[in-house]
Design a protein around this motif. Structure first.
Motif, PDB file in Angstrom:
ATOM      1  N   HIS A  15      72.055  34.597 -12.354  1.00  0.00           N
ATOM      2  CA  HIS A  15      71.411  35.554 -11.451  1.00  0.00           C
ATOM      3  C   HIS A  15      70.356  34.443 -10.833  1.00  0.00           C
ATOM      4  N   GLU A  16      70.510  34.068  -9.653  1.00  0.00           N
ATOM      5  CA  GLU A  16      69.681  33.208  -8.904  1.00  0.00           C
ATOM      6  C   GLU A  16      68.792  33.961  -7.757  1.00  0.00           C
ATOM      7  N   ALA A  17      69.157  35.191  -7.378  1.00  0.00           N
ATOM      8  CA  ALA A  17      68.620  36.046  -6.370  1.00  0.00           C
ATOM      9  C   ALA A  17      67.169  36.543  -6.643  1.00  0.00           C
ATOM     10  N   ALA A  18      66.188  35.949  -5.661  1.00  0.00           N
ATOM     11  CA  ALA A  18      64.892  36.218  -5.937  1.00  0.00           C
ATOM     12  C   ALA A  18      64.045  35.819  -4.699  1.00  0.00           C
ATOM     13  N   LEU A  19      62.846  36.531  -4.541  1.00  0.00           N
ATOM     14  CA  LEU A  19      62.111  36.109  -3.367  1.00  0.00           C
ATOM     15  C   LEU A  19      61.171  35.064  -4.000  1.00  0.00           C
ATOM     16  N   GLY A  20      61.422  33.752  -3.325  1.00  0.00           N
ATOM     17  CA  GLY A  20      60.664  32.688  -4.136  1.00  0.00           C
ATOM     18  C   GLY A  20      59.303  32.569  -3.217  1.00  0.00           C
ATOM     19  N   SER A  21      58.682  31.484  -3.531  1.00  0.00           N
ATOM     20  CA  SER A  21      57.419  31.081  -2.904  1.00  0.00           C
ATOM     21  C   SER A  21      56.159  31.945  -3.548  1.00  0.00           C
ATOM     22  N   VAL A  22      55.093  30.996  -4.041  1.00  0.00           N
ATOM     23  CA  VAL A  22      53.879  31.847  -4.457  1.00  0.00           C
ATOM     24  C   VAL A  22      52.927  32.233  -3.303  1.00  0.00           C
ATOM     25  N   PRO A  23      52.942  31.595  -2.029  1.00  0.00           N
ATOM     26  CA  PRO A  23      51.999  32.296  -0.952  1.00  0.00           C
ATOM     27  C   PRO A  23      52.728  33.590  -0.417  1.00  0.00           C
ATOM     28  N   ARG A  24      54.119  33.499  -0.285  1.00  0.00           N
ATOM     29  CA  ARG A  24      54.698  34.917   0.211  1.00  0.00           C
ATOM     30  C   ARG A  24      54.309  36.016  -0.951  1.00  0.00           C
ATOM     31  N   SER A  25      54.231  35.718  -2.288  1.00  0.00           N
ATOM     32  CA  SER A  25      53.904  36.682  -3.178  1.00  0.00           C
ATOM     33  C   SER A  25      52.508  37.199  -3.037  1.00  0.00           C
ATOM     34  N   ILE A  26      51.660  36.331  -2.698  1.00  0.00           N
ATOM     35  CA  ILE A  26      50.325  36.653  -2.481  1.00  0.00           C
ATOM     36  C   ILE A  26      50.011  37.262  -1.194  1.00  0.00           C
ATOM     37  N   GLU A  27      51.045  37.233  -0.239  1.00  0.00           N
ATOM     38  CA  GLU A  27      50.799  37.793   1.188  1.00  0.00           C
ATOM     39  C   GLU A  27      51.446  39.072   1.159  1.00  0.00           C
ATOM     40  N   ASP A  28      52.417  39.368   0.121  1.00  0.00           N
ATOM     41  CA  ASP A  28      53.281  40.626   0.028  1.00  0.00           C
ATOM     42  C   ASP A  28      53.766  40.646  -1.646  1.00  0.00           C
ATOM     43  N   PRO A  29      52.915  41.010  -2.107  1.00  0.00           N
ATOM     44  CA  PRO A  29      53.139  41.147  -3.698  1.00  0.00           C
ATOM     45  C   PRO A  29      54.165  42.390  -3.901  1.00  0.00           C
ATOM     46  N   VAL A  30      54.000  43.430  -2.975  1.00  0.00           N
ATOM     47  CA  VAL A  30      55.059  44.595  -3.238  1.00  0.00           C
ATOM     48  C   VAL A  30      56.490  44.396  -2.997  1.00  0.00           C
ATOM     49  N   LYS A  31      56.783  43.510  -2.049  1.00  0.00           N
ATOM     50  CA  LYS A  31      58.172  43.069  -1.709  1.00  0.00           C
ATOM     51  C   LYS A  31      58.629  42.295  -2.670  1.00  0.00           C
ATOM     52  N   THR A  32      57.965  41.134  -3.279  1.00  0.00           N
ATOM     53  CA  THR A  32      58.215  40.392  -4.311  1.00  0.00           C
ATOM     54  C   THR A  32      58.346  41.096  -5.453  1.00  0.00           C
TER      55      THR A  32
END
Length: 337
Positions: free
Chosen positions: A75-92
């Motif tokens: 299982h490698e699927a994920a939304l990476g990136s710390v900045p992305r998660s800060i901008e859109d925590p719901v999607k992450t």
């Protein structure tokens, strides 16, 4: 074996797809192509023993269809990136926790033998201890880090309750061929390589003293192969030598650091990339970096202990960061021209 690789059109996933298929396994790639790309697997699409499913792990039925007949899930699927998660925590959260849980449920229901998943060094959070040791984590510093920690908790519960063998591989700053240099959330190495090739100054967050345990992709492939192929009996035997008591009837639920076991400052990273790329274009040697303030959610230093992976998995990384930088620059120079 029949192996399902989620996120198989992404950077790490596509390298795993290529490797396991070339080793004679039957590989199925599941990817929704939101951060992965079909061109990463284009050379596999017409090959025997490779199958591509365009689908989303956020849909449970898609997950159930994908795991049918499989022996192992990577299982490698994920939304990476710390900045992305800060901008859109719901999607992450939706992708990294809901999607992860869907894959666990589908794997449990199908009777999958072993579930190996991409964990993250971000789980160590504000723990300042170096090197990072698996059993000693801190407080997560970003929504992304929280999701990866929750993955480990869910894996533990599914091992305890349902007997699903789970192995988490905590990746440390993986880099190498096919890592995307484009987009707002591009990782530092492909981004800087692209800037240097185009005669632009890369931007360093902070003063360049932050450090990372940069890990070349081939080391990650090795760790995944060991996690796939080692029998539970061998793992238990080796764990006992590592002072871990795992009874034969105990659920298999382990987490390992996957890194080289050395750290490189961002400033030294810049110098290494510049030096390697200057072999192809002498003008690159004159480029200097720019500096800006540190990013929110970044940890200052990251250095892994890989003793547990060495002793239990037999993991022996073949590429140092310096050797990996050379290989990556060679690949990017050929493919970004």
């Amino acid at each position: 074996m029949k192996i399902l690789i989620t996120g198989g059109a992404g950077f790490i996933g596509s390298n795993l797809c290529e490797y396991f298929r070339n080793k004679g396994h039957e590989v199925t790639c599941l990817d929704n192509l939101s951060t992965g790309f079909e061109h990463n697997i284009k050379d596999l699409l017409d090959k025997e023993n490779f199958h591509f499913i365009k689908g989303d792990i956020c849909d449970l039925n898609t997950c159930k269809d994908a795991v049918k007949g499989m022996d192992v899930v990577l299982h490698e699927a994920a939304l990476g990136s710390v900045p992305r998660s800060i901008e859109d925590p719901v999607k992450t959260n939706r992708n990294n926790i809901d999607g992860f849980l869907n894959m666990l449920v589908a794997s449990r229901d199908e009777g999958i033998k072993r579930f190996i998943y991409a964990a993250s060094s971000s789980t160590y959070g504000d723990n300042k201890e170096l090197p990072k040791i698996e059993h000693n984590i801190g407080r997560p510093l970003s929504p992304y880090a929280i999701t990866k920690f929750v993955n480990e908790l869910y894996a533990n519960v599914f091992a305890d309750l349902y007997g699903l063998e789970t192995i988490g591989l905590r990746y440390f700053n993986v880099f190498g061929q096919r890592q995307d240099p484009n987009g707002a959330y591009a990782a530092v190495i492909p981004l800087w390589v692209k800037e240097l090739i185009n005669h632009r100054s890369p931007v360093i967050n902070g003063n360049g003293t932050y450090s990372r345990d940069f890990t070349y992709i081939d080391n990650v492939i090795q760790a995944n192969e060991l996690a796939v192929t080692l029998s539970k009996e061998n793992i238990i035997k080796r764990a006992s030598l590592y002072n871990m008591n795992l009874p034969g009837n105990a659920p298999l639920d382990l987490v390992f650091n996957v890194a080289y076991g050395g750290n490189t400052t961002l400033l030294n990273l810049f110098k290494c990339l510049r030096e390697n790329l200057s072999r192809y274009d002498s003008e690159i040697s004159t480029i200097e970096p720019k500096f800006r303030e540190n990013r929110k959610g970044d940890i200052p230093h990251s250095l892994a202990s890989i003793e547990k992976a060495k002793r239990i998995l037999g993991y022996l990384p073949q590429y140092s960061a310096t050797e990996g930088f050379e290989q990556a620059c060679k690949w990017y120079w050929k493919n970004l021209q």
